[in-house]
Design a protein around this motif. Structure first.
Motif, PDB file in Angstrom:
ATOM      1  N   TYR A  57      43.735 -15.617 -42.824  1.00 44.13           N
ATOM      2  CA  TYR A  57      44.124 -14.646 -43.830  1.00 44.13           C
ATOM      3  C   TYR A  57      42.537 -13.797 -44.188  1.00 44.13           C
ATOM      4  N   ARG A  58      42.592 -12.882 -43.532  1.00 43.02           N
ATOM      5  CA  ARG A  58      41.271 -11.848 -43.526  1.00 43.02           C
ATOM      6  C   ARG A  58      41.007 -11.595 -45.256  1.00 43.02           C
ATOM      7  N   ARG A  59      42.022 -11.500 -45.994  1.00 43.55           N
ATOM      8  CA  ARG A  59      41.630 -10.914 -47.355  1.00 43.55           C
ATOM      9  C   ARG A  59      40.945 -12.050 -48.063  1.00 43.55           C
ATOM     10  N   THR A  62      37.225 -12.618 -46.162  1.00 40.26           N
ATOM     11  CA  THR A  62      35.994 -11.572 -46.249  1.00 40.26           C
ATOM     12  C   THR A  62      35.816 -11.264 -47.595  1.00 40.26           C
ATOM     13  N   ARG A  63      36.553 -12.045 -48.502  1.00 42.82           N
ATOM     14  CA  ARG A  63      36.480 -11.782 -49.944  1.00 42.82           C
ATOM     15  C   ARG A  63      36.538 -10.431 -50.272  1.00 42.82           C
ATOM     16  N   PHE A  64      37.912  -9.972 -50.025  1.00 43.51           N
ATOM     17  CA  PHE A  64      38.124  -8.601 -50.445  1.00 43.51           C
ATOM     18  C   PHE A  64      38.126  -8.413 -52.022  1.00 43.51           C
ATOM     19  N   ASP A  65      38.912  -9.407 -52.476  1.00 45.07           N
ATOM     20  CA  ASP A  65      38.955  -9.482 -54.142  1.00 45.07           C
ATOM     21  C   ASP A  65      37.789  -9.661 -54.659  1.00 45.07           C
ATOM     22  N   ARG A  70      42.196 -13.039 -58.955  1.00 46.12           N
ATOM     23  CA  ARG A  70      42.889 -12.699 -57.691  1.00 46.12           C
ATOM     24  C   ARG A  70      42.713 -13.314 -56.535  1.00 46.12           C
ATOM     25  N   CYS A  71      41.699 -13.661 -56.227  1.00 50.13           N
ATOM     26  CA  CYS A  71      41.403 -14.457 -54.967  1.00 50.13           C
ATOM     27  C   CYS A  71      42.008 -15.789 -55.100  1.00 50.13           C
ATOM     28  N   PHE A  74      45.899 -15.252 -54.322  1.00 50.87           N
ATOM     29  CA  PHE A  74      46.200 -14.874 -52.890  1.00 50.87           C
ATOM     30  C   PHE A  74      45.864 -16.376 -52.255  1.00 50.87           C
TER      31      PHE A  74
END
Length: 85
Positions: A57-59, A62-65, A70-71, A74
């Motif tokens: 799960y790239r999100r 890569t710690r997009f949130d 929110r992290c 997800f």
């Protein structure tokens, strides 16, 4: 250098001097083997395997949130997807 960093003499002496116990795996090629409690590496491996799927799960990976809330949401979503799959 053939010696692992976490199993070298200097780090082990620092750990002993602080009153802690080294839980890193000993290097099998080391001439003097030290006693190891294998519970810790086995538990660490279980956790790594259970959480290793998050790399897909790239999100999360890569710690997009930027918000921890929110992290974590997800991560829960990814776990639910894994259970349903």
């Amino acid at each position: 250098c053939s010696e692992r960093v976490d199993d070298g003499d200097a780090p082990l002496e620092t750990i002993r001097a602080s009153g802690a116990t080294a839980v890193a795996l000993p290097n099998p090629t080391r001439p003097a083997r030290r006693a190891t409690d294998w519970r810790f590496p086995k538990e660490r491996h279980k956790i790594a395997v259970r959480l290793g799927f998050l790399k897909h799960y790239r999100r999360v990976f890569t710690r997009f949130d930027k918000l921890a809330k929110r992290c974590l949401a997800f991560v829960h979503f990814a776990n639910a997807c894994r259970l349903l799959h």
